[in-house]
Design a protein around this motif. Structure first.
Motif, mmCIF file in Angstrom:
data_model
loop_
_atom_site.group_PDB
_atom_site.id
_atom_site.type_symbol
_atom_site.label_atom_id
_atom_site.label_comp_id
_atom_site.label_asym_id
_atom_site.label_seq_id
_atom_site.Cartn_x
_atom_site.Cartn_y
_atom_site.Cartn_z
ATOM 1 N N PRO A 1 114.780 113.124 43.181
ATOM 2 C CA PRO A 1 115.401 113.725 42.006
ATOM 3 C C PRO A 1 116.355 112.762 41.296
ATOM 4 O O PRO A 1 116.815 111.779 41.883
ATOM 5 N N ASP A 2 116.651 113.099 40.042
ATOM 6 C CA ASP A 2 117.641 112.347 39.282
ATOM 7 C C ASP A 2 118.143 113.231 38.148
ATOM 8 O O ASP A 2 117.657 114.362 37.959
ATOM 9 N N TYR A 3 119.111 112.727 37.409
ATOM 10 C CA TYR A 3 119.781 113.482 36.350
ATOM 11 C C TYR A 3 118.775 114.200 35.458
ATOM 12 O O TYR A 3 117.817 113.604 34.972
ATOM 13 N N LEU A 4 119.001 115.482 35.215
ATOM 14 C CA LEU A 4 117.989 116.336 34.605
ATOM 15 C C LEU A 4 117.539 115.887 33.226
ATOM 16 O O LEU A 4 116.368 116.074 32.862
ATOM 17 N N PHE A 5 118.410 115.287 32.412
ATOM 18 C CA PHE A 5 118.002 114.967 31.048
ATOM 19 C C PHE A 5 117.206 113.670 30.939
ATOM 20 O O PHE A 5 116.639 113.392 29.877
ATOM 21 N N CYS A 6 117.138 112.890 31.999
ATOM 22 C CA CYS A 6 116.326 111.662 31.939
ATOM 23 C C CYS A 6 114.871 111.996 31.628
ATOM 24 O O CYS A 6 114.271 111.443 30.699
ATOM 25 N N ILE B 1 109.543 108.382 41.202
ATOM 26 C CA ILE B 1 109.682 107.596 42.429
ATOM 27 C C ILE B 1 110.523 108.402 43.421
ATOM 28 O O ILE B 1 111.713 108.619 43.197
ATOM 29 N N PRO B 2 109.922 108.859 44.524
ATOM 30 C CA PRO B 2 110.662 109.708 45.455
ATOM 31 C C PRO B 2 111.898 109.015 46.034
ATOM 32 O O PRO B 2 111.864 107.821 46.359
ATOM 33 N N LEU B 3 112.960 109.799 46.140
ATOM 34 C CA LEU B 3 114.188 109.369 46.803
ATOM 35 C C LEU B 3 114.309 110.129 48.110
ATOM 36 O O LEU B 3 114.283 111.360 48.122
ATOM 37 N N PRO C 1 119.923 106.345 52.381
ATOM 38 C CA PRO C 1 119.019 106.849 51.351
ATOM 39 C C PRO C 1 118.349 105.710 50.590
ATOM 40 O O PRO C 1 118.935 104.637 50.404
ATOM 41 N N SER C 2 117.114 105.956 50.156
ATOM 42 C CA SER C 2 116.374 104.889 49.490
ATOM 43 C C SER C 2 115.293 105.446 48.581
ATOM 44 O O SER C 2 114.687 106.481 48.872
ATOM 45 N N LEU C 3 115.066 104.755 47.481
ATOM 46 C CA LEU C 3 113.883 104.996 46.671
ATOM 47 C C LEU C 3 112.661 104.458 47.403
ATOM 48 O O LEU C 3 112.782 103.603 48.287
ATOM 49 N N ASP C 4 111.494 104.944 47.029
ATOM 50 C CA ASP C 4 110.246 104.480 47.626
ATOM 51 C C ASP C 4 109.893 103.130 47.004
ATOM 52 O O ASP C 4 109.238 103.052 45.964
ATOM 53 N N LEU C 5 110.357 102.070 47.632
ATOM 54 C CA LEU C 5 110.188 100.719 47.097
ATOM 55 C C LEU C 5 108.728 100.293 47.069
ATOM 56 O O LEU C 5 108.294 99.569 46.167
ATOM 57 N N ASP C 6 107.955 100.736 48.054
ATOM 58 C CA ASP C 6 106.525 100.387 48.079
ATOM 59 C C ASP C 6 105.801 100.993 46.882
ATOM 60 O O ASP C 6 104.896 100.371 46.304
ATOM 61 N N LEU C 7 106.192 102.202 46.509
ATOM 62 C CA LEU C 7 105.559 102.837 45.364
ATOM 63 C C LEU C 7 105.920 102.100 44.077
ATOM 64 O O LEU C 7 105.067 101.911 43.200
ATOM 65 N N ILE C 8 107.177 101.685 43.951
ATOM 66 C CA ILE C 8 107.560 100.885 42.782
ATOM 67 C C ILE C 8 106.695 99.633 42.706
ATOM 68 O O ILE C 8 106.152 99.282 41.647
ATOM 69 N N GLU C 9 106.536 98.962 43.839
ATOM 70 C CA GLU C 9 105.732 97.740 43.868
ATOM 71 C C GLU C 9 104.287 98.022 43.450
ATOM 72 O O GLU C 9 103.658 97.214 42.752
ATOM 73 N N SER C 10 103.762 99.181 43.852
ATOM 74 C CA SER C 10 102.368 99.491 43.542
ATOM 75 C C SER C 10 102.135 99.669 42.048
ATOM 76 O O SER C 10 100.997 99.572 41.577
ATOM 77 N N GLU D 1 122.890 97.569 50.048
ATOM 78 C CA GLU D 1 122.718 96.297 49.348
ATOM 79 C C GLU D 1 121.271 95.826 49.442
ATOM 80 O O GLU D 1 120.717 95.272 48.480
ATOM 81 N N ALA D 2 120.630 96.087 50.590
ATOM 82 C CA ALA D 2 119.240 95.658 50.765
ATOM 83 C C ALA D 2 118.318 96.371 49.785
ATOM 84 O O ALA D 2 117.403 95.756 49.212
ATOM 85 N N MET D 3 118.542 97.662 49.563
ATOM 86 C CA MET D 3 117.685 98.368 48.628
ATOM 87 C C MET D 3 117.903 97.878 47.203
ATOM 88 O O MET D 3 116.956 97.650 46.453
#
Length: 420
Positions: free
Chosen positions: A145-150, A164-166, A173-182, A206-208
């Protein structure tokens, strides 16, 4: 001789009917509940920002948490200085120049006045930046999820949005980095997320953040990060700004402002930090939408990030007490799950075990507890089964409201067969 342009075809639609752009913001591709559109759910719950006489937990209580004392004095000075009523579209040059050093220090990355634009709140920053950059059909990656008006703004602009699932119910917590890459081969225009995350309060490692930067450089796309809550962090954990990562000063857009932590939402002032080329485009959009950020409010930023550190420390400490109270009281409801994070003044409450829709739960809380919550469907598909509350409220009033919410939710849980 003057000529009149031919009247466009209306296909029988009545005068004053909604444009296709507005209809897209109703998010017809998904439902708030089976058979209930997002728009119909919003309307039925009266989620219009007005409160409608109920205790509205969709925003901060700025009576209990007022702006810093110097705001009133600074606004009076601005009003008395009539020459400040107008500024260039992207902001008063003196204000932009004065802001560059404290913003650069805060972000840990050098900033000049040419990298800044002032907007009517960070909501205005979000809309004007996206409108300046995103074309119909452009691929935009958006956290879920993210801010509703985006999502609604991107729908208005006709973007192709991929969520992109969080994962936010873990220690990291992390975003799905593999999906972003895809998606890199599909040439996304932009990745958009809030940090700390709204609605969950998640703070990223910091790694994410470093990996997001690497993917942006590899895929040659922009990253827009809403850091409105980046000063509202609990504990001693570090906050990692995207702009500090290699290559990101040239391709990151950071949204900042005093609206929440300093309770200055009513003054409608936000800040965009971006490459100069992006700022020039944003300026054109500002000229067409609002001409400029509220000119007197621009001068309220003279002490923001400079001499408000004691105020900020005390504010965060007060909110942390309310955060603890909220977790303790709601934690007594059978079947209700909490994954409290280390930032914002929000709690994203998981009620998926209740077997009811977000709309049903929010409506019942309005009827029985006289409280407005933000139902999870507003923040994306992964928000369903949750609701968001803001606990930045008067302590006594909030404690009493929580008791009513606990009674209501406990009854809901019992009907679903949930026990302690």
């Amino acid at each position: 001789m003057t000529t009149t342009a031919p009247r466009p075809e209306t296909d029988g639609a009545p005068l004053g009917s909604a444009s296709d752009r507005i209809l897209r913001t109703h998010l017809p591709s998904r439902e708030a509940a089976p058979g209930v559109s997002v728009r119909d759910a919003d309307t039925s719950l009266r989620l219009d920002g007005g409160g409608n006489g109920l205790l509205d937990t969709t925003h901060f209580d700025v009576v209990r948490f007022p702006p810093p004392p110097w705001v009133k004095e600074q606004m009076a000075t601005a009003i008395d200085t009539g020459a400040w009523a107008y500024s260039p579209y992207r902001g008063d040059p003196e204000v932009l120049t004065a802001l560059s050093a404290p913003i650069g220090d805060f972000l840990g990355s050098p900033v000049s006045g040419e990298n800044l634009a002032l907007t009517p709140g960070t909501q205005g920053a979000l809309f004007t930046t996206l409108a300046a950059l995103v074309n119909e059909g452009d691929l935009v990656l958006l956290a879920d999820p993210d801010y509703l008006f985006c999502e609604r703004i991107l729908a208005f602009l006709g973007a192709r949005v991929e969520r992109i699932p969080l994962t936010f119910d873990t220690d990291e917590p992390s975003l799905d980095l593999d999906l972003i890459e895809s998606f890199i081969d599909q040439k996304p225009k932009l990745l958009l997320f809030s940090h700390p995350n709204n609605p969950t309060g998640s703070v990223y490692s910091e790694a994410m953040i470093a990996r997001v930067a690497e993917l942006a450089v590899e895929g040659d796309f922009l990253v827009m990060v809403d850091e409105l809550y980046s000063r509202l962090i609990y504990g001693d954990g570090a906050f990692h700004h995207l702009r500090t990562q290699p290559g990101m000063a040239e391709r990151s857009i950071t949204l900042l402002g005093p609206s929440k932590t300093e309770s200055m939402s009513g003054f409608r002032i936000g800040v965009i930090v971006a490459p100069e080329t992006v700022i020039q485009l944003v300026e054109q959009c500002l000229a067409m939408t609002s001409l400029r950020a509220p000119a007197y409010s621009q001068h309220l930023l003279s002490r923001w990030l400079v001499d408000d550190h004691d105020f900020l420390r005390d504010r965060v400490a007060e909110l942390d007490v309310l955060r603890t109270l909220t977790i303790e009281k709601l934690g007594a409801v059978p079947g209700l799950r909490l994954a409290p994070q280390n930032a914002t003044a929000y709690l994203f409450v998981d009620v998926s075990a209740f077997g009811a829709t977000d709309v049903e739960i929010a409506a019942r809380l309005q009827r029985e507890a006289r409280v407005i919550v933000s139902p999870g469907y507003q923040f994306g598909a992964r928000g369903s089964g949750h609701f968001r509350i803001c606990y930045a409220r008067d302590e006594a009033e909030w404690s009493a409201a929580l008791d009513l919410m606990v009674t209501c939710l406990t009854a809901f849980a019992a009907e679903a067969g949930l026990t302690a």
